[in-house]
Design an enzyme around this catalytic site. Structure first.
Site, mmCIF file in Angstrom:
data_model
loop_
_atom_site.group_PDB
_atom_site.id
_atom_site.type_symbol
_atom_site.label_atom_id
_atom_site.label_comp_id
_atom_site.label_asym_id
_atom_site.label_seq_id
_atom_site.Cartn_x
_atom_site.Cartn_y
_atom_site.Cartn_z
ATOM 1 C CG ASP A 43 -2.257 0.484 1.055
ATOM 2 O OD1 ASP A 43 -3.053 0.480 2.007
ATOM 3 O OD2 ASP A 43 -2.550 0.917 -0.080
ATOM 4 N N GLY A 44 0.262 2.361 -0.528
ATOM 5 C CA GLY A 44 0.911 3.658 -0.425
ATOM 6 C C GLY A 44 1.539 4.166 -1.711
ATOM 7 C CD1 TRP A 48 7.138 6.954 -2.133
ATOM 8 C CD2 TRP A 48 6.821 7.184 -4.341
ATOM 9 N NE1 TRP A 48 8.380 7.070 -2.744
ATOM 10 C CE2 TRP A 48 8.213 7.216 -4.091
ATOM 11 C CE3 TRP A 48 6.385 7.329 -5.670
ATOM 12 C CZ2 TRP A 48 9.169 7.358 -5.110
ATOM 13 C CZ3 TRP A 48 7.325 7.466 -6.685
ATOM 14 C CH2 TRP A 48 8.689 7.482 -6.404
ATOM 15 C CG HIS A 60 0.561 1.969 -9.394
ATOM 16 N ND1 HIS A 60 0.245 1.617 -8.100
ATOM 17 C CD2 HIS A 60 -0.503 2.679 -9.873
ATOM 18 C CE1 HIS A 60 -0.966 2.069 -7.815
ATOM 19 N NE2 HIS A 60 -1.450 2.721 -8.853
ATOM 20 C CG LEU A 154 10.012 -17.207 -3.100
ATOM 21 C CD1 LEU A 154 9.673 -17.257 -1.596
ATOM 22 C CD2 LEU A 154 10.584 -15.844 -3.462
ATOM 23 N NE ARG A 211 -3.246 -1.777 4.238
ATOM 24 C CZ ARG A 211 -4.548 -1.768 3.974
ATOM 25 N NH1 ARG A 211 -5.395 -2.564 4.622
ATOM 26 N NH2 ARG A 211 -5.040 -0.936 3.061
ATOM 27 N NE ARG A 217 -8.832 0.250 5.797
ATOM 28 C CZ ARG A 217 -8.367 1.483 5.624
ATOM 29 N NH1 ARG A 217 -8.343 2.341 6.639
ATOM 30 N NH2 ARG A 217 -7.896 1.876 4.463
HETATM 31 C C1 LIG Z 1 -1.650 -5.372 -10.946
HETATM 32 C C2 LIG Z 1 -0.240 -5.338 -10.447
HETATM 33 C C3 LIG Z 1 0.216 -4.214 -9.763
HETATM 34 C C4 LIG Z 1 1.519 -4.199 -9.317
HETATM 35 N N1 LIG Z 1 1.964 -3.087 -8.647
HETATM 36 C C5 LIG Z 1 3.370 -2.769 -8.429
HETATM 37 C C6 LIG Z 1 3.745 -2.952 -7.017
HETATM 38 C C7 LIG Z 1 3.031 -1.978 -6.123
HETATM 39 C C8 LIG Z 1 1.667 -2.400 -5.780
HETATM 40 C C9 LIG Z 1 0.603 -2.335 -6.802
HETATM 41 C C10 LIG Z 1 1.035 -2.075 -8.154
HETATM 42 N N2 LIG Z 1 2.304 -5.284 -9.565
HETATM 43 N N3 LIG Z 1 3.589 -5.547 -9.210
HETATM 44 C C11 LIG Z 1 3.885 -6.780 -9.670
HETATM 45 C C12 LIG Z 1 2.799 -7.320 -10.311
HETATM 46 C C13 LIG Z 1 2.691 -8.642 -10.901
HETATM 47 C C14 LIG Z 1 1.476 -9.301 -10.896
HETATM 48 C C15 LIG Z 1 1.395 -10.577 -11.413
HETATM 49 C C16 LIG Z 1 2.516 -11.165 -11.936
HETATM 50 F F1 LIG Z 1 2.445 -12.439 -12.420
HETATM 51 C C17 LIG Z 1 3.729 -10.509 -11.953
HETATM 52 C C18 LIG Z 1 3.824 -9.252 -11.438
HETATM 53 C C19 LIG Z 1 1.794 -6.361 -10.239
HETATM 54 N N4 LIG Z 1 0.529 -6.410 -10.693
#
Ligand SMILES: Cc1cc(N2CCCCCC2)n2ncc(-c3ccc(F)cc3)c2n1
Length: 263
Positions: A43-44, A48, A60, A154, A211, A217
């Site tokens: 989150d955040g 940010w 993101h 992992l 979190r 939450r």
């Molecule tokens: C929707 C979303 C958003 C997302 N954020 C980047 C990190 C910050 C939090 C939300 C935004 N990240 N970061 C990695 C993935 C991902 C998802 C599935 C996968 F198989 C490989 C990578 C991702 N997917």
């Protein structure tokens, strides 16, 4: 002159390099009880970006770098399962352009990190419903799952289009169907059997949930699975989270284990 240099060299204590410091800290933590499964609500990111006068998607993008730093840290430590709450069923309410960007991140991850994921023998799994995700996102998820299907390191779980209450309802529906079809008898139902109907089937329950960004939450994340988990809430926003802060959370977990280990 030579004598002075020899004296200086004799007294010289090499400063630790950053990688030596990480190796030392990793080895120290490995002496204590490690959580088998760490689940994270990342989150955040939007806040940010806003604090820096940037668009939300910049948060993101920065958050993706943190995802990789934490995957490396968890793998180096020997954590068995790392679950990252990437997109919740509630996130569909966000602006369309932000959703479009987020739906491209699995492909971004695949392009940028698949080689390292394979070098590290990491197994990728998705928790959540594919229905509703764009085709290109599902393709990226399938490619990651297929490429890593034989990996034994992992277990890296991305919770995508995931909501715990709908996960529980889906499990109940499937159990009702199995009872009706005679595949199972109602008397067999217990907590272990119920767990096998969740997206997290066959995974150990999280020992630690972290979190970021100060929200205290659970937000519809792994409600069944987190029943006995240690919860760690940090003010740090996800893009500023780091291996060091991850290690601090593990240290805190180890202190709690020591304290509550006593009968
Ligand atoms: C929707 C979303 C958003 C997302 N954020 C980047 C990190 C910050 C939090 C939300 C935004 N990240 N970061 C990695 C993935 C991902 C998802 C599935 C996968 F198989 C490989 C990578 C991702 N997917």
């Amino acid at each position: 002159m030579i004598q002075t240099l020899k004296q200086w060299l004799a007294g010289y204590k090499a400063e630790e390099t950053p990688s030596e410091s990480i190796q030392r800290k990793t080895a120290e933590l490995q002496k204590g009880p490690l959580p088998r499964h760490v689940a994270m609500i990342m989150d955040g990111n939007g806040r940010w970006a806003k604090k820096r006068g940037l668009p939300r998607i910049a948060g993101h993008r920065a958050g993706m770098q943190t995802v990789c730093d934490i995957i490396r840290a968890a793998d180096d430590l020997g954590i068995e399962v790392l679950t990252l709450y990437s997109f919740s069923t509630e996130n569909w309410k966000r602006p369309k352009e932000e959703i479009n960007y987020l739906m491209g991140l699995p492909e971004e991850f695949l392009k940028m990190y698949l080689n390292e994921i394979m070098e590290r023998n990491i197994h990728v799994r998705m928790l959540g419903q594919e229905e509703g995700l764009p085709g290109h996102t599902v393709n990226a998820l399938h490619r990651l799952k297929e490429a890593t299907k034989d990996n034994t390191g992992l277990e890296l779980c991305f919770a995508m289009n995931y909501g715990s209450r709908s996960e529980i309802l889906r499990a109940v529906e499937r159990i009702i169907d199995d009872v009706k079809s005679g595949k199972m008898d109602k008397s067999q139902l217990n907590e272990s059997l119920f767990s096998s109907y969740l997206f997290t089937a066959n995974l150990p329950e999280p020992d630690l949930m972290i979190r970021t960004s100060g929200e205290v939450r659970i937000s519809n994340f792994m409600l069944w699975q987190l029943a006995y988990s240690e919860l760690c809430f940090t003010e740090v926003q996800w893009p500023d989270f780091s291996r060091e802060r991850f290690y601090q959370a593990i240290e805190d977990f180890q202190r709690r284990s020591r304290r509550y280990g006593a009968v």
